[in-house]
Design an enzyme around this catalytic site. Sequence first.
Site, PDB file in Angstrom:
ATOM      1  CG  ASP A  97       3.535 -10.923   1.403  1.00 56.11           C
ATOM      2  OD1 ASP A  97       3.315 -10.657   2.588  1.00 56.11           O
ATOM      3  OD2 ASP A  97       3.271 -10.162   0.452  1.00 56.11           O
ATOM      4  CE  LYS A 140       9.602 -11.442   6.043  1.00 54.67           C
ATOM      5  NZ  LYS A 140       8.920 -11.383   4.748  1.00 54.67           N
ATOM      6  CE  LYS A 176       6.109 -24.282   6.871  1.00 54.57           C
ATOM      7  NZ  LYS A 176       5.694 -24.850   5.598  1.00 54.57           N
ATOM      8  N   GLY A 194       2.665  -9.299   8.006  1.00 58.47           N
ATOM      9  CA  GLY A 194       1.644 -10.250   8.448  1.00 58.47           C
ATOM     10  C   GLY A 194       2.171 -11.652   8.268  1.00 58.47           C
ATOM     11  CG  HIS A 195       4.890 -13.309  10.156  1.00 58.86           C
ATOM     12  ND1 HIS A 195       5.463 -13.030   8.947  1.00 58.86           N
ATOM     13  CD2 HIS A 195       5.681 -12.746  11.082  1.00 58.86           C
ATOM     14  CE1 HIS A 195       6.555 -12.316   9.142  1.00 58.86           C
ATOM     15  NE2 HIS A 195       6.703 -12.121  10.433  1.00 58.86           N
ATOM     16  CD  GLN A 202       7.729  -4.650   5.999  1.00 58.90           C
ATOM     17  OE1 GLN A 202       8.681  -4.189   6.601  1.00 58.90           O
ATOM     18  NE2 GLN A 202       6.596  -4.916   6.609  1.00 58.90           N
ATOM     19  CG  LEU A 231       9.794 -27.136  -4.529  1.00 59.92           C
ATOM     20  CD1 LEU A 231      10.502 -26.160  -5.461  1.00 59.92           C
ATOM     21  CD2 LEU A 231      10.818 -28.130  -3.947  1.00 59.92           C
TER      22      LEU A 231
HETATM   23  P1  IMP Z   1       3.901   0.399   3.637  1.00 62.00           P
HETATM   24  O1  IMP Z   1       4.977  -0.418   4.239  1.00 62.00           O
HETATM   25  O2  IMP Z   1       2.544   0.137   4.230  1.00 62.00           O
HETATM   26  O3  IMP Z   1       4.232   1.866   3.616  1.00 62.00           O
HETATM   27  O4  IMP Z   1       3.756  -0.029   2.100  1.00 62.00           O
HETATM   28  C1  IMP Z   1       4.786   0.223   1.155  1.00 62.00           C
HETATM   29  C2  IMP Z   1       4.898  -0.930   0.165  1.00 62.00           C
HETATM   30  O5  IMP Z   1       5.389  -2.087   0.858  1.00 62.00           O
HETATM   31  C3  IMP Z   1       3.591  -1.374  -0.475  1.00 62.00           C
HETATM   32  O6  IMP Z   1       3.860  -1.805  -1.797  1.00 62.00           O
HETATM   33  C4  IMP Z   1       3.146  -2.539   0.368  1.00 62.00           C
HETATM   34  O7  IMP Z   1       2.305  -3.417  -0.349  1.00 62.00           O
HETATM   35  C5  IMP Z   1       4.494  -3.175   0.661  1.00 62.00           C
HETATM   36  N1  IMP Z   1       4.520  -3.968   1.905  1.00 62.00           N
HETATM   37  C6  IMP Z   1       4.606  -3.509   3.158  1.00 62.00           C
HETATM   38  N2  IMP Z   1       4.645  -4.523   4.036  1.00 62.00           N
HETATM   39  C7  IMP Z   1       4.591  -5.645   3.314  1.00 62.00           C
HETATM   40  C8  IMP Z   1       4.635  -7.037   3.659  1.00 62.00           C
HETATM   41  O8  IMP Z   1       4.739  -7.437   4.819  1.00 62.00           O
HETATM   42  N3  IMP Z   1       4.568  -7.898   2.616  1.00 62.00           N
HETATM   43  C9  IMP Z   1       4.499  -7.493   1.332  1.00 62.00           C
HETATM   44  N4  IMP Z   1       4.463  -6.219   0.967  1.00 62.00           N
HETATM   45  C10 IMP Z   1       4.518  -5.298   1.949  1.00 62.00           C
END
Ligand code: IMP
Length: 435
Positions: free
Chosen positions: A13, A16, A18, A40-41, A223, A331
Amino acid sequence: MPGLVIVGAQWGDEGKGKVVDLLAEQADLVIRFQGGNNAGHTIVRDGETFKFHLIPSGILYPGKLCAIGNGVVVDPKVLTAEIDELRRRRIDTSGLRISANAHLIMPYHKLLDQEGEAKLGKLQIGTTRRGIGPCYADKASRLGIRMQDLLDEKILRKKIYAALEPKRSMLRPYAKEPELDLHTMTEEYRILGHRLETHIADTAPIAWRVEDEGGLVLFEGAQGTLLDIDHGTYPFVTSSNVVAGSACAGAGVGPRSIDEVWGIAKAYTTRVGAGPFPTELEDSLGESIREAGREFGTTTGRPRRTGWLDLVALRYATRVNGLTGLVVTKLDVLTGIDQLQVAVRYLGPEGARFDEYPYHQSILHRAHGDYVQLPGWHEDLSGARSLEDLPANARAYLDYISDFLGIPVVMTGVGPGRDEMIWTGAAERLRPAAA
Ligand code: IMP
């Protein structure tokens, strides 16, 4: 023109999407290499908000080649819904390519994700429940179903049967779910395959061709480094390698195809889901950063945990990714805080000090930041378009980060809009003409 990898340098989060959206203007191919619709973007373009979970962020440029690489796990229902939504908004999706070797998230993967989390009780990871872990597990067990399987009904049925059988006992609570019926599932996925057929391709050679022609390939990570299955805070991680090295395996190129690696980090830190977070702020300041930064998940809507910038973790991310540059996003969210803190080491029980990111889970779980205080600023940053427009304390904050990590800050974000970005001059050759 180089191959440029964009990775999250924290817990995801970081913004990326943007950055990729900005750079995509001059890229010849944007390719995702891992993760799935757990990502998710959000992209704000001309006042319109777009949310993507699977489709690479470059899709908003008409005809741009955007690929979902073999390392991604694809939920075809989510993907078709994203394509439909883009078409409804009259966005050209003709440049979308999906690797025939990408693995598919099946209905049972989502149920197993839920079931697995429920069984863990208090120890749960806090996954996005999108079936990511079970899908990658099937891939490693060689029970996965791939995009290309959708195009042959007989093969599809056989593979679903083979994948489903060993899971029967785990899936017993859902035995009556119609979507788990072999015939229903085969038919549903066959139709989805038919809808996606024109986009299914061998994506690695597309990247090779762009490279041979001297074009720019953007490898879009999902991620963040600390969620990497090997290098993150295991087991509180996602189920893929998210570090820059994964771009090669997940897109089908060699290490020599990569010239630059940019890490994206917020000016502070957030995390969703469970797991260690040494600089977490569990007080009203953490709450006000959450509000100011609108820190609620794009995928699950969950409030994100917030904390100070963690330079120990960022230096680790610099090494494991081989970062050549850093983008510091959001920022502006720190505006109005008198004294900022950045963690430069961790403190453990009994006064132990850790200058480097500790590998040991018990240490990490109990560590908290040892901070340096940096003066904040009160000026509104949203109109700043060059470093000179920033208050001296904001510039000093960026300089401190860059000096600590030993890499340049190439860009910094001062607001959600795509123009609310400052290029620092450290990467001029990648700067789009309009920026
Ligand atoms: P999973 O990828 O759904 O199996 O989740 C595993 C961990 O990764 C959890 O703590 C989720 O909240 C975190 N996670 C997965 N995808 C994202 C992302 O795009 N942003 C932030 N955390 C993520």
